[in-house]
Design a protein around this motif. Structure first.
Motif, PDB file in Angstrom:
ATOM      1  N   MET A   1     -13.367   2.343  -6.027  1.00  0.00           N
ATOM      2  CA  MET A   1     -14.200   2.921  -5.016  1.00  0.00           C
ATOM      3  C   MET A   1     -14.628   4.455  -5.064  1.00  0.00           C
ATOM      4  SD  MET A   1     -16.412   1.992  -2.409  1.00  0.00           S
ATOM      5  CE  MET A   1     -17.520   2.137  -1.274  1.00  0.00           C
ATOM      6  N   ALA A   2     -13.451   4.466  -5.237  1.00  0.00           N
ATOM      7  CA  ALA A   2     -13.601   6.281  -5.595  1.00  0.00           C
ATOM      8  C   ALA A   2     -14.090   7.058  -6.447  1.00  0.00           C
ATOM      9  CB  ALA A   2     -11.733   6.054  -5.163  1.00  0.00           C
ATOM     10  N   PRO A   3     -13.462   6.148  -8.126  1.00  0.00           N
ATOM     11  CA  PRO A   3     -14.290   6.381  -8.848  1.00  0.00           C
ATOM     12  C   PRO A   3     -15.169   6.536  -8.893  1.00  0.00           C
ATOM     13  CG  PRO A   3     -12.610   5.343  -8.745  1.00  0.00           C
ATOM     14  CD  PRO A   3     -12.597   5.478  -7.993  1.00  0.00           C
ATOM     15  N   ALA A   4     -16.071   5.043  -8.109  1.00  0.00           N
ATOM     16  CA  ALA A   4     -17.471   5.193  -7.497  1.00  0.00           C
ATOM     17  C   ALA A   4     -18.365   6.257  -7.612  1.00  0.00           C
ATOM     18  CB  ALA A   4     -18.239   3.615  -7.797  1.00  0.00           C
ATOM     19  N   LEU A   5     -18.056   6.797  -5.736  1.00  0.00           N
ATOM     20  CA  LEU A   5     -18.120   7.413  -5.359  1.00  0.00           C
ATOM     21  C   LEU A   5     -17.679   9.091  -5.776  1.00  0.00           C
ATOM     22  CD1 LEU A   5     -19.229   8.366  -2.668  1.00  0.00           C
ATOM     23  CD2 LEU A   5     -16.708   8.368  -2.475  1.00  0.00           C
ATOM     24  N   ALA A   6     -17.118   9.156  -6.819  1.00  0.00           N
ATOM     25  CA  ALA A   6     -16.788  10.488  -7.480  1.00  0.00           C
ATOM     26  C   ALA A   6     -18.525  10.239  -8.781  1.00  0.00           C
ATOM     27  CB  ALA A   6     -15.792  11.101  -8.036  1.00  0.00           C
ATOM     28  N   LEU A   7     -17.950   9.476  -9.157  1.00  0.00           N
ATOM     29  CA  LEU A   7     -19.686   9.133 -10.128  1.00  0.00           C
ATOM     30  C   LEU A   7     -21.187   9.381  -9.638  1.00  0.00           C
ATOM     31  CD1 LEU A   7     -20.432   8.762 -13.026  1.00  0.00           C
ATOM     32  CD2 LEU A   7     -19.776   6.675 -13.446  1.00  0.00           C
ATOM     33  N   ALA A   8     -21.105   9.078  -8.286  1.00  0.00           N
ATOM     34  CA  ALA A   8     -22.206   9.502  -7.746  1.00  0.00           C
ATOM     35  C   ALA A   8     -22.235  10.865  -7.139  1.00  0.00           C
ATOM     36  CB  ALA A   8     -22.217   8.521  -6.984  1.00  0.00           C
ATOM     37  N   VAL A   9     -21.387  11.469  -6.817  1.00  0.00           N
ATOM     38  CA  VAL A   9     -21.192  12.238  -6.805  1.00  0.00           C
ATOM     39  C   VAL A   9     -22.268  13.478  -7.375  1.00  0.00           C
ATOM     40  CG1 VAL A   9     -19.978  14.675  -5.698  1.00  0.00           C
ATOM     41  CG2 VAL A   9     -19.878  12.687  -4.099  1.00  0.00           C
ATOM     42  N   ALA A  11     -22.901  12.073 -10.856  1.00  0.00           N
ATOM     43  CA  ALA A  11     -24.742  12.639 -11.405  1.00  0.00           C
ATOM     44  C   ALA A  11     -25.388  13.084 -10.152  1.00  0.00           C
ATOM     45  CB  ALA A  11     -24.659  10.318 -11.306  1.00  0.00           C
ATOM     46  N   THR A  12     -25.429  12.794  -8.882  1.00  0.00           N
ATOM     47  CA  THR A  12     -26.347  13.205  -8.086  1.00  0.00           C
ATOM     48  C   THR A  12     -26.445  14.781  -8.116  1.00  0.00           C
ATOM     49  OG1 THR A  12     -26.140  11.870  -6.544  1.00  0.00           O
ATOM     50  CG2 THR A  12     -26.915  13.677  -5.299  1.00  0.00           C
ATOM     51  N   THR A  13     -25.277  15.130  -8.195  1.00  0.00           N
ATOM     52  CA  THR A  13     -24.933  16.704  -8.485  1.00  0.00           C
ATOM     53  C   THR A  13     -26.283  17.600  -9.634  1.00  0.00           C
ATOM     54  OG1 THR A  13     -23.457  17.506  -6.813  1.00  0.00           O
ATOM     55  CG2 THR A  13     -23.340  19.243  -8.008  1.00  0.00           C
ATOM     56  N   GLY A  14     -26.073  16.625 -10.426  1.00  0.00           N
ATOM     57  CA  GLY A  14     -26.427  16.937 -11.728  1.00  0.00           C
ATOM     58  C   GLY A  14     -27.882  16.878 -11.456  1.00  0.00           C
ATOM     59  N   LEU A  15     -28.421  16.025 -11.125  1.00  0.00           N
ATOM     60  CA  LEU A  15     -29.790  16.168 -11.188  1.00  0.00           C
ATOM     61  C   LEU A  15     -29.996  16.607  -9.978  1.00  0.00           C
ATOM     62  CD1 LEU A  15     -29.973  11.705 -10.363  1.00  0.00           C
ATOM     63  CD2 LEU A  15     -31.049  12.766 -11.974  1.00  0.00           C
TER      64      LEU A  15
END
Length: 136
Positions: A1-9, A11-15
């Protein structure tokens, strides 16, 4: 769960950063694309359609010079954008002020004439410009 959350953060920051930078591209291109040209000593406004196309091309070019989500400059991307603006200046001077166009190319060490409509001459100019800025 933590890796998915980190990846989402990430990606969102990049966008978000990419969107902000892309909006800055429009303002930057508006600033560097001249709305008037001096032809034989007389300032003339640039046709609105031509001006719009020039600005759109500038924005597209800057966006191509970035990587991930448009948030990060590719290596040499910022410098390439600056050299592309110099090429745009050369194109504008080419028909109206040959002396100024020649001075611009000589500044980068190009002594022969370039065709303002040639893609190969454009690439040569930008490559030479980048070498002069110690990027290429």
């Amino acid at each position: 769960m933590a890796p998915a959350l980190a990846l989402a953060v990430v990606a969102t920051t990049g966008l978000v950063v990419g969107h902000v930078r892309q909006s800055q591209d429009v303002a930057w291109c508006k600033k560097v694309t001249p709305s008037t040209l001096t032809v034989k000593g007389v300032k003339e406004p640039v046709d609105p359609t031509v001006l719009k196309e020039a600005r759109s091309g500038c924005v597209a070019q800057r966006r191509d010079q970035r990587g991930i989500f448009g948030a990060v400059w590719r290596t040499g991307g910022r410098e390439t954008a600056v050299c592309a603006v110099d090429w745009g200046r050369y194109q504008q001077l080419f028909d109206s002020d040959q002396a100024a166009a020649t001075a611009l190319t000589k500044h980068f060490g190009i002594t022969d004439s370039l065709d303002a409509g040639s893609k190969s001459d454009q690439q040569r100019f930008i490559t030479t410009c980048l070498k002069a800025k110690h990027i290429a």
